[in-house]
Scaffold this active site. Structure first.
Site, PDB file in Angstrom:
ATOM      1  N   ASN A   1       1.412  -7.231   9.267  1.00 39.14           N
ATOM      2  CA  ASN A   1       0.852  -7.946   9.298  1.00 39.14           C
ATOM      3  C   ASN A   1      -0.310  -7.093   7.915  1.00 39.14           C
ATOM      4  O   ASN A   1      -0.833  -8.161   7.512  1.00 39.14           O
ATOM      5  CB  ASN A   1      -0.340  -8.187  10.102  1.00 39.14           C
ATOM      6  CG  ASN A   1       0.188  -9.236  11.373  1.00 39.14           C
ATOM      7  OD1 ASN A   1       0.194  -9.051  11.904  1.00 39.14           O
ATOM      8  ND2 ASN A   1       0.193  -7.404  12.631  1.00 39.14           N
ATOM      9  N   TYR A   2       0.264  -5.907   7.419  1.00 37.54           N
ATOM     10  CA  TYR A   2      -1.281  -5.685   6.545  1.00 37.54           C
ATOM     11  C   TYR A   2      -0.489  -5.193   5.372  1.00 37.54           C
ATOM     12  O   TYR A   2      -0.736  -5.204   4.252  1.00 37.54           O
ATOM     13  CB  TYR A   2      -1.724  -4.126   6.992  1.00 37.54           C
ATOM     14  CG  TYR A   2      -2.819  -4.835   7.988  1.00 37.54           C
ATOM     15  CD1 TYR A   2      -3.715  -5.754   7.483  1.00 37.54           C
ATOM     16  CD2 TYR A   2      -3.514  -4.673   9.167  1.00 37.54           C
ATOM     17  CE1 TYR A   2      -5.025  -5.927   8.346  1.00 37.54           C
ATOM     18  CE2 TYR A   2      -3.621  -5.299  10.386  1.00 37.54           C
ATOM     19  CZ  TYR A   2      -4.854  -5.846   9.795  1.00 37.54           C
ATOM     20  OH  TYR A   2      -5.524  -5.867  10.993  1.00 37.54           O
ATOM     21  N   LEU A   3       0.775  -4.821   5.032  1.00 34.75           N
ATOM     22  CA  LEU A   3       1.555  -4.231   3.939  1.00 34.75           C
ATOM     23  C   LEU A   3       2.335  -5.525   3.142  1.00 34.75           C
ATOM     24  O   LEU A   3       3.353  -6.221   3.509  1.00 34.75           O
ATOM     25  CB  LEU A   3       2.523  -3.416   3.985  1.00 34.75           C
ATOM     26  CG  LEU A   3       1.898  -2.038   5.067  1.00 34.75           C
ATOM     27  CD1 LEU A   3       3.045  -0.625   5.285  1.00 34.75           C
ATOM     28  CD2 LEU A   3       0.430  -1.488   4.462  1.00 34.75           C
TER      29      LEU A   3
END
Length: 682
Positions: free
Chosen positions: A558-560
DNA sequence: AATCTCACTTAGAATCATGAGG
DNA sequence: CCTCATGATTCTAAGTGAGATT
């Protein structure tokens, strides 16, 4: 290593310089919002954004199979006496019975809620008899389900194959929809089966009965002129509507919290992929504003207004510590958890001096999913002084930021940058951290094992920043032990091989013939191979130990921004040799390509949704449309994976050494919306 | 401006499938 | 070949945040 291929890479990178720089906002629905000033156009595009599809057709959700009553031999006992239950009561009893070895059934709240809801399902007669959960004996029921699971495991190859085929048939029939002419995979096409609610942490509703979803509960969303899905025989849909401003295909209201559950597309779909891509573009855009925002909140620490000061301190935490926004929750409805704006006085402790630092703030609070956030951080003096002020004359249960809400914070953020909200900081800082850590930890001359460890450590730094934790597995100690044993064995083998090599060398010196020479070469190669294997094993051990309580998957998913991983791989990893024997975890011959990178992003590339293509036939081309770093500062290309198609005139191709697709695949697997595709070298 | 409703993303646990190693 | 640990996938709970309603 196929050096020849790398030459094409260099040529490709050179070409990049001549690709005109794409304006940051082009083609991205989200980043069109840079046009804020011109009222009408902004409004217009905002409206246009809301339309998610023009055509949507699907089969509706697949319903959980009906309850199958227990066979005669399996009995429930009350107060030691066998008791035949009505079908409804029996069904709910099996929900509890199958969880008997789960910790939930030891929790008072769970037991109380279950018993309360169970009694509602009983007949009047049953209710008359069954008055205490302590007198209920579900052990036969429990054993029945344990045996059933065991029986499933020992099915023959053919039987397993048959089950697999049935599942595949279901997937084919219900698991896809047609969206604007493209067949797209659905994420959750099955309704949630009935069961006992498994709330996390100290959830007041754990154990309550989550009732069966019926067609009469389900709202269908599809286009008017499409084939409207048929409800199961003898049933009706709650409603059929055609709302193309939403992404969901079906929805129902769940019985525990009265919240709505949706059937939506799989992350590898075009729509989801584009949204994910937009998210990363918004985060990249923050790069251009963040310095200004930081000096702004620093200035606001000294504001005359309490509200402004609180907002500035909260924003500092959100930025520095990647805290979540912390919306207010209705109490009694869910576990008591907090985020930044909902922090209470009891969640922070101030230390004038600790760990050799001044102005240390100690955080200790239950966050999302009741995961504990514990951290001691030295903060800047004005922050410390402000916290003292905010805490003055307050009870432990009082809000730390009593003048702040997530709404007011986000409203402020909107004024600083279009599309900016609290959660953008998490995405931004996560990706920046990955990029910085990769730069700090990797060296071109490192061994492959060391590079992989560095990548994982960079990923780990992000997971720690975001507080992504996991329960230590019960088998951790044992498997660690096994690994250590393997390492020991390998070390001995290395020592032995080294001695043999020495011997062979001496022999070759004495004999000097071809035969002893080839023996020497063989020994040399054996030692090298063993040393390499040992290096892998120790990396595995280090990685495993460091990863004991850290979950990498969430941040990677979800973040990278996957483009960072690709850029790193192309700069450093493409030196990786072909994977023949495979390092740990890198044995699969499949490459996972994040679908979000497959969306039409760069000049000249117009890729359709990934599911249009035959996953086995496609080969992968890596193109690099814009010569800038992820955060827009510097020389390394931001790389985009596009599809090799006959019409791809735009993208610059990058060929990789044979086998390196596996490395890239392993590196990318776990990033959002990956779809498994075979990557064939060109 | 508080509150509610809705839609969508993010989260860890549970379950499944696969391939390395016995 | 079979087993079993592991990573991948599935599941669904629990967040965020926009917009409507009071």
């Amino acid at each position: 290593m196929r050096v020849v291929r790398l030459l094409r890479l260099r040529a490709a990178l050179t070409l990049l310089g001549e690709v005109p720089r794409r304006p940051a906002s082009r083609g991205v629905p989200g980043s069109r919002r840079t046009q804020k000033g011109s009222g009408t156009r902004w409004e217009e595009e905002k409206r246009e954004d809301r339309v998610k599809w023009r055509q949507l057709e699907h089969k509706g959700p697949y319903f959980a199979p009906p309850y199958e009553p227990l066979p005669n031999g399996v009995c429930f006992f009350y107060d030691g006496k066998p008791m035949r239950l009505s079908v409804k009561a029996e069904e709910v009893a099996t929900f509890y019975g199958r969880m008997l070895d789960h910790e939930y059934t030891t929790k008072e709240v769970f037991r109380k809620n279950f018993f309360n809801d169970w009694r509602k399902e009983m007949t009047a007669e049953e209710r008359e008899v069954i008055k205490s959960l302590d007198k209920c004996d579900f052990t036969e029921i429990h054993r029945y389900f344990v045996d059933k699971a065991a029986a499933r495991r020992v099915l023959t190859r053919e039987e397993k194959q048959k089950l697999k085929e049935e599942a595949e048939k279901l997937q084919q029939e219900f698991g896809y929809c047609i969206l604007d002419g493209h067949r797209e995979k659905i994420g959750n096409f099955k309704t949630e089966p009935p069961g006992l609610f498994r709330g996390r942490g100290d959830h007041p509703k754990m154990g309550m009965l989550k009732r069966r979803v019926m067609p009469e509960d389900v709202v269908i969303n599809c286009s008017r002129d499409s084939k409207i899905p048929k409800p199961p025989a003898g049933h009706q849909w709650k409603e059929v509507r055609s709302d193309n401003t939403v992404m969901w295909l079906a929805a129902w209201t769940e019985s525990i919290q009265n919240s709505i559950k949706y059937v939506m597309l799989n992350p590898c779909s075009k729509l989801k992929g584009e949204k994910a891509w937009q998210k990363f573009e918004t985060a990249r855009r923050l790069r251009g504003f963040v310095d200004e925002i930081r000096s702004q909140y620093r200035a606001d620490w000294k504001s005359q207004e309490m509200k402004t000061r609180q907002r500035a301190v909260a924003l500092y935490f959100i930025d520095k510590l990647a805290l979540r926004a912390g919306n207010e929750k209705e109490d009694g409805e869910a576990a008591d958890t907090v985020g930044c704006c909902s922090l209470r006085v009891e969640h922070v402790q101030l230390h004038p001096e600790a760990d050799g630092c001044q102005h240390v703030v100690e955080f200790d609070f239950p966050g999302k999913d009741s995961i504990r956030y514990y951290n001691r951080v030295p903060v800047e003096k004005p922050v410390y002084k402000n916290l003292q002020l905010f805490m003055k004359n307050k009870d432990p249960q009082d809000d730390l930021f009593d003048r702040l809400t997530t709404t007011s914070l986000n409203k402020h953020l909107h004024e600083l940058m279009d599309g900016l909200t609290a959660k953008v900081f998490r995405t931004y800082n996560a990706s920046v951290t990955l990029q910085e850590q990769l730069r700090a930890l990797t060296r071109a001359e490192d061994s492959i094992a060391a590079k992989i460890l560095s990548y994982n450590r960079a990923n780990r730094a992000v997971a720690i920043l975001c507080n992504h934790q996991r329960a230590t597995s019960s088998t951790f100690e044992k498997s660690m032990q096994n690994l250590q044993t393997k390492i020991q064995v390998k070390k001995e083998q290395v020592a032995e091989a080294r001695a043999e090599l020495r011997k062979a060398r001496a022999e070759h010196k004495a004999q000097g013939d071809g035969k002893s020479g080839s023996v020497l070469e063989k020994k040399r190669r054996l030692l090298e191979k063993l040393q390499e294997q040992l290096a892998w094993l120790s990396v595995q051990a280090t990685d495993k130990e460091e990863n004991k309580q850290v979950a990498l998957s969430t941040s990677k998913l979800n973040y990278l921004d996957p483009r960072i991983s690709i850029a790193w791989y192309v700069c450093l990893g493409s030196q990786f040799p072909p994977v023949a024997s495979g390092g740990p975890g890198f044995s699969r011959g499949l490459c996972s390509v994040p679908a979000l990178l497959l969306s039409p992003v760069s000049s000249g590339v117009s890729a359709g949704p990934p599911c249009d293509r035959d996953p086995d036939a496609a080969s992968c081309v890596i193109s690099s449309p814009c010569p800038e770093r992820w955060d827009g500062q510097g020389e390394v290309g931001v790389l985009t994976v596009a599809w090799d198609s006959a019409s791809s005139a735009g993208p610059v191709e990058l060929s990789l050494p044979t086998g390196s697709g596996r490395w890239l695949g392993a590196l990318l697997s776990g990033h959002l919306g990956h779809s498994r595709l075979s990557l064939t070298p060109r």
